[in-house]
Scaffold this motif. Structure first.
Motif, mmCIF file in Angstrom:
data_model
loop_
_atom_site.group_PDB
_atom_site.id
_atom_site.type_symbol
_atom_site.label_atom_id
_atom_site.label_comp_id
_atom_site.label_asym_id
_atom_site.label_seq_id
_atom_site.Cartn_x
_atom_site.Cartn_y
_atom_site.Cartn_z
ATOM 1 N N ASP A 245 -2.558 -3.520 -2.405
ATOM 2 C CA ASP A 245 -4.011 -3.575 -2.583
ATOM 3 C C ASP A 245 -4.792 -3.410 -1.280
ATOM 4 O OD1 ASP A 245 -3.010 -5.997 -1.856
ATOM 5 O OD2 ASP A 245 -3.400 -6.919 -3.812
ATOM 6 N N ARG A 246 -4.177 -2.731 -0.289
ATOM 7 C CA ARG A 246 -4.936 -2.427 0.938
ATOM 8 C C ARG A 246 -5.748 -1.137 0.782
ATOM 9 N NH1 ARG A 246 -0.916 -1.991 5.688
ATOM 10 N NH2 ARG A 246 -2.764 -1.854 6.983
ATOM 11 N N ASN A 247 -5.814 -0.617 -0.450
ATOM 12 C CA ASN A 247 -6.513 0.658 -0.651
ATOM 13 C C ASN A 247 -7.993 0.542 -0.292
ATOM 14 O OD1 ASN A 247 -6.038 -0.972 -2.988
ATOM 15 N ND2 ASN A 247 -7.318 0.407 -4.130
ATOM 16 N N ASP B 260 -4.491 4.299 -3.713
ATOM 17 C CA ASP B 260 -3.867 3.277 -4.551
ATOM 18 C C ASP B 260 -2.825 3.962 -5.428
ATOM 19 O OD1 ASP B 260 -3.267 1.119 -6.073
ATOM 20 O OD2 ASP B 260 -5.201 0.981 -7.098
ATOM 21 N N PRO C 268 -0.086 -0.912 -9.143
ATOM 22 C CA PRO C 268 0.581 -2.199 -8.895
ATOM 23 C C PRO C 268 2.080 -2.110 -9.199
ATOM 24 C CG PRO C 268 -0.559 -2.258 -10.990
ATOM 25 C CD PRO C 268 -0.790 -0.885 -10.447
ATOM 26 N N TYR D 93 3.950 -5.216 -1.607
ATOM 27 C CA TYR D 93 4.196 -4.966 -3.031
ATOM 28 C C TYR D 93 5.035 -6.073 -3.678
ATOM 29 C CZ TYR D 93 2.346 -0.184 -2.694
ATOM 30 O OH TYR D 93 1.527 0.899 -2.530
#
Ligand code: SAM
Length: 474
Positions: free
Chosen positions: A228-230, A258, A261, A278
């Motif tokens: 989730d570092r997008n 992204d 997940p 992740y």
């Protein structure tokens, strides 16, 4: 052989002659020292919503944009979008310098660390990870032999430009390379409004249900991802695709897309890398067989009774070949950790016979609310049995990983060592997810035992799924 940096520069020049507009605050970076190939970084601060680059739709590599669509229209029309893109990419690659996409192909990978390309010995390092059953090399091989090779055999004059024939084995290996590139690089291309199909009332089809065609989007696919570092996203406009910052990005920061997940096992399978960010998405699959063996070992119900109940549950559509156990997030309900199908099957198999028969007569399934001590205890056994399918323990792997990491700092990291490290990270991740799930189950079992004792002491109904109801008075 053109060097890495020259290829990057040639690619950037090609982008500018192809009318791709590029924000001057970003640049293509060499991230090979971090095992991340090329990436895109901010060279100055970027504000939220700022456009990073704009790619005209004609620059996307899809069948319609290749001259193959005019040469073999019927062949392409009969293929699904994935296979059509493989064929088009093979054709454009074989054209060499005659292909308008040549500078783009020059920055795409020739080799991969995705599981498709691991040796048998390397795959063994994943131990009991269910991802080993999802690689699909043989079925891809079969598809390429049955679809791609016959097209090359019948259309050699078109596909082998200038008579540069290559053998079937080379074609197969090229097909695998292009399929793996698509898997790690391609985007689902949303249609232009003008190309969408409208029904009589003027509505387009439900976009969630539609399978969008794959396309290669130069530059957008140079963005790496890290859970989730997008901080950027691709937006589809009528004539162009626009990459925008979705949050402020400071100078020097990497720009991330992204990829979804994904558990590390799937990230490795599709993209050939893993990062610890992740870990929160790690999932362990338990097979239906081990579930049934665990229920049978438990002894409360005979094999015949299990089979007969499974027949009913199968008719209700909840039997699967495997069920997911996700890494627990503190405070999250049990249904978020164990798949609802798994909880339902276990509850149904542990019910007293009379209750099961009554439920079956009504065509129902057990309700999954709070779980009983019996269900929690069975789940604990299942989690332990699943952990035992791995050849080494969590502790063994921790030692192995730290000694591997220590050796990496001393020596150059070989491709094999890198794969060993990633395999260890995947199997350690799965083992730790199982451990965390077991700890939660132990607490749940203890709480359920207490509340069941309480139910016995107090005049209440005790339902088999562990929930309780006040007895009706009067
Ligand atoms: C869409 S491409 C991104 C561009 C790619 N780095 C390159 O050099 O062509 C996806 C591939 O980039 C690499 N990658 C993406 N994110 C990464 C990350 N956070 N760490 C390491 N490698 C990454 C993986 O090899 C993945 O298959």
């Amino acid at each position: 052989m053109i060097e890495f940096e020259e290829r990057s520069q040639a690619f950037l020049s090609w982008l500018s002659t192809s009318s791709v507009s590029l924000n001057s605050k970003i640049s293509l970076a060499d991230l090979r020292s971090q095992h991340a190939g090329r990436g895109v970084v901010a060279t100055s601060d970027i504000i939220e919503d700022e456009i990073l680059f704009t790619i005209p739709r004609e620059v996307i590599l899809i069948a319609e944009n290749s001259d193959l669509s005019a040469k073999l229209p019927q062949v392409l029309e009969e293929l699904d979008s994935w296979t059509a893109l493989i064929l088009v990419m093979m054709y454009e690659h074989l054209k060499g310098s005659a292909s308008p996409w040549k500078p783009y192909f020059d920055v795409l990978p020739l080799t991969f660390d995705t599981l498709m390309f691991w040796t048998q010995e390397e795959l063994e390092e994943l131990q009991a990870s269910a991802v080993r059953n999802k690689i699909g090399r043989d079925s891809a091989d079969k598809t390429f032999r049955e679809t791609i090779l016959p097209i090359f055999h019948s259309n050699g004059a078109i596909l082998f430009l200038n008579g540069n024939f290559i053998s079937d084995e080379e074609l197969l290996s090229l097909a695998h390379r292009m399929a793996s590139t698509i898997m790690a690089y391609a985007f689902d291309i949303e249609k232009k409004d003008g190309d969408k199909e409208f029904d009589e009332e003027g509505y387009t089809s439900d976009e969630d249900d539609e399978v969008l065609p794959k396309g290669m989007v130069p530059l957008a696919d140079m963005l790496n991802a890290d859970a989730d570092r997008n901080n950027a996203r691709l937006f589809y406009q009528e004539d162009a695709l626009v990459m925008k910052a979705i949050k402020p990005i400071a100078a020097g920061e990497e720009i991330f897309n992204d990829y979804g997940p994904l558990p590390r096992s799937d990230l490795l399978r599709r993209y050939g890398y893993v990062t610890s960010n992740y870990a929160k998405f790690d999932v362990v699959e338990v097979s239906h067989e081990i579930l049934i063996d665990t229920v049978a070992q438990n002894g409360a119900i005979s094999r015949e009774e299990i089979d007969s109940r499974l027949e009913y549950l199968d008719g209700e559509g909840i039997i699967d070949t495997g069920y997911d156990i996700c890494r627990p997030v503190p405070g999250e309900p049990i249904q978020e950790i164990f798949s609802p199908e798994l909880l339902t099957v276990i509850a149904a198999l542990l019910m007293p016979t009379a209750d099961f028969e009554q439920m079956k007569e009504r065509g129902k399934l057990p309700k999954i609310g709070s779980i009983s001590s019996k269900v929690a205890s069975l789940l604990s056994k299942l989690v332990r049995n699943r952990a035992m399918q791995y050849a080494t323990t969590f502790e063994d792997d921790e030692v192995a990983l730290s000694s591997l990491l220590a050796s990496h700092t001393q020596n150059n990291l070989s491709r094999h060592s890198y794969r060993m490290q990633m395999a260890l990270e995947v199997r350690l991740g799965e083992k730790s997810a199982l451990r965390e799930a077991e700890q939660i189950l132990q607490r749940l079992e203890a709480t359920a035992i207490e509340s069941e004792k309480d139910h016995k002491r107090n005049p209440r109904f005790h339902t088999d799924d562990g929930s309780s109801k006040k007895r009706k008075v009067g």
